[in-house]
Scaffold this active site. Structure first.
Site, short mmCIF file in Angstrom:
data_model
loop_
_atom_site.label_atom_id
_atom_site.label_comp_id
_atom_site.label_asym_id
_atom_site.label_seq_id
_atom_site.Cartn_x
_atom_site.Cartn_y
_atom_site.Cartn_z
N HIS A 161 -28.15 8.50 28.56
CA HIS A 161 -27.04 7.74 27.95
C HIS A 161 -25.77 7.82 28.81
O HIS A 161 -24.66 7.68 28.29
CB HIS A 161 -26.74 8.20 26.52
CG HIS A 161 -27.96 8.37 25.67
ND1 HIS A 161 -28.45 7.36 24.86
CD2 HIS A 161 -28.81 9.41 25.53
CE1 HIS A 161 -29.55 7.79 24.25
NE2 HIS A 161 -29.79 9.04 24.64
N SER A 282 -10.09 -3.94 50.91
CA SER A 282 -9.50 -5.01 50.11
C SER A 282 -8.35 -5.60 50.91
O SER A 282 -7.63 -4.88 51.60
CB SER A 282 -8.99 -4.43 48.79
OG SER A 282 -7.97 -5.25 48.27
N LYS A 288 -8.24 0.75 49.13
CA LYS A 288 -9.60 0.50 48.66
C LYS A 288 -10.66 0.65 49.75
O LYS A 288 -10.46 0.25 50.89
CB LYS A 288 -9.72 -0.93 48.09
CG LYS A 288 -8.97 -1.17 46.81
CD LYS A 288 -9.45 -0.32 45.65
CE LYS A 288 -10.80 -0.75 45.15
NZ LYS A 288 -10.76 -1.96 44.35
N GLU A 295 -23.25 -3.13 45.79
CA GLU A 295 -22.85 -4.18 44.83
C GLU A 295 -23.60 -5.48 45.09
O GLU A 295 -24.06 -6.16 44.17
CB GLU A 295 -21.35 -4.44 44.92
CG GLU A 295 -20.50 -3.35 44.31
CD GLU A 295 -19.02 -3.64 44.51
OE1 GLU A 295 -18.38 -4.09 43.56
OE2 GLU A 295 -18.52 -3.44 45.63
#
Ligand code: ARG
Length: 462
Positions: A161, A282, A288, A295
């Site tokens: 979980h 970024s 970043k 991804e």
């Protein structure tokens, strides 16, 4: 009435040329040209067989083979003029052959149809792609094993979980990923068996009146078997569906790993670093470093799942035998192969480069009451029933939450307030090392078991 622009390969019964838009609409050459090498290989085998059964002379065969090889070179040098008017890869090549060698070129299609030709080409092409994917999967599996061996004793929280559950070793987690891809590789090998059967010789749908020798073409093309029914052979695309199914499952596995990599590289988890070469920045936020590779792999899973559904829907309710619908099989299959190739390559390159932050992982495991089950098991060994032990440990955890203390940070007198069965030896099981080492059986997370799992896997990996 004849029209000078009508198709010379099948235009005999037509009285006007194809509408220009229809010509574009029905053409497949813009995507099926990537089958050229396999189309030529199939044609050479067909011409060789036709000669041996006496349908072509050996001079005709030689002219055809020389012509086809020259065409292959023209294509590979980028000099071949592909034409949409000639619809597909098969007619483009055949028409060029006739241009080069004259009337003999027109004899190549004896006893054959584009229906068995295309079905043969895709299988030959897919077989090569499967073999390449197999080596990429093997490379990825090797990467998992090497990292798992290095990190066999590295402790991290195991989750259920997405909540800290019990301590595990990072090597054990990596070998879980290994098992995912090992099954995918088995499925790939299984798909290859059914893809590696030969439709050629089925002609349009019913077979041919020429005395063809299918055993010879099978042998020349390296197929394991001959498709035993001509109607089925020209219309069967199960192998492509199966491929997309295994590709979708493999992508689903890669997407799950990607998700974990994305989480782990976040500053909230900070379990691992991915080297800069697998990340991008970024344009607005200078701090970043984004895990773009995982991804994108996660995102690309969607398109492969889509291709599986496309092919299933394409084949649904199709009557026997060949239907033009089947031309729609190629783009989803090609893209499924290309996407899987790219994602496996990215993973095979990236996995060995993962840099674990061992202290952070360990600290995360220490914080989450990850050894609570170990304490319950300890009490059971002292004669307490498991349900009662569960209750006792639950109270100890509640106390720890309240006082911001992990179980291993509590003193013996604190622990004894929950059960008088608890003694000094409890600290052996409350440590992270004690917890993972105790799970010492096949499939367990103990460092020795991880090393044994890697050794077994290495032995079995062919
Ligand atoms: N381009 C077609 C395909 O991809 C080749 C077979 C066409 N056969 C036919 N009878 N129209 O399926």
């Amino acid at each position: 009435m004849t029209d000078s622009k009508q198709n010379t390969l099948w235009g005999g019964r037509f009285s006007e040329s194809t509408d220009q838009f229809v010509q574009q609409f029905t053409a497949s050459v813009n995507f099926d040209r990537r089958l050229y090498a396999h189309d030529i290989r199939g044609s050479i085998a067909h011409a060789t067989m036709l000669t041996d059964v006496g349908v072509l002379t050996s001079d005709e065969r030689d002219a055809i083979i020389t012509g086809l090889n020259e065409i292959k070179d023209e294509i590979e040098r980028g000099e071949f003029q592909w034409s949409v008017e000639l619809e597909d890869v098969h007619m483009n090549i055949e028409s060029r052959l006739t241009q080069k060698i004259g009337i003999t070129g027109k004899k190549l299609h004896t006893g054959r149809s584009r229906n068995d030709q295309v079905a043969t080409d895709i299988r030959l092409w897919l077989r090569d792609e499967i073999d390449f994917l197999d080596t990429e999967m093997k490379r990825l599996l090797t990467g998992f094993m090497e990292l798992a061996e290095r990190e066999a004793a590295t402790i991290m929280p195991g989750f259920t979980h997405l909540q800290t559950a019990q301590p595990v070793t990072f090597g054990h987690h990596l070998m879980a990923w290994f098992e995912n891809i090992r099954r995918d590789r088995e499925r790939l090998a299984d798909c290859r068996k059914r893809a590696n059967r030969m439709p050629l010789g089925s002609a349009a749908l019913a077979g041919t009146t020429y005395p063809i020798d299918r055993e010879q073409t099978r042998d020349l093309l390296g197929f394991d078997e001959i498709c035993p029914n001509s109607l089925d052979a020209v219309s069967d695309r199960d192998f492509a569906i199966e491929f997309c199914a295994l590709a979708a499952i493999c992508m689903t596995h890669l997407s799950r790993m990607s998700e974990e990599l994305v989480l782990w590289t976040s500053s909230q988890f900070n379990f691992i670093n991915l080297p800069d070469r697998f990340c991008t920045g970024s344009s607005i936020m200078p701090q970043k470093k984004n895990p773009d590779v995982p991804e994108l792999v996660r995102g690309k899973t969607g398109r492969v799942n889509g291709h599986l559904i496309s092919l299933l829907t394409l084949m649904k309710s199709q009557p026997l035998a060949y239907n033009k619908d089947n031309q729609e099989d190629k783009e989803p299959l090609f893209d499924a192969v290309d996407t899987l190739r790219g994602c496996l390559r990215a993973f095979a390159d990236m996995i060995p480069a993962i840099e674990p932050n061992r202290e952070v992982m360990r600290e995360a495991a220490r914080r989450g009451f990850a050894t609570a089950t170990d304490l319950a098991d300890y009490l059971v060994r002292k004669g307490i029933a498991f349900r009662d032990a569960h209750e006792v440990v639950g109270k100890a955890v509640a106390y720890g939450v309240e006082n911001k203390k992990d179980l291993s940070d509590m003193t013996i007198s604190e622990l004894k307030t929950f059960s008088d069965q608890i003694n000094e030896d409890v600290f052996d099981v409350l440590t992270l090392e004690g917890s993972v080492s105790a799970r010492n059986h096949i499939g367990g997370t103990a460092p020795d078991q991880v090393r044994a799992a890697v050794a077994r896997a290495r032995e079995q990996l062919s």
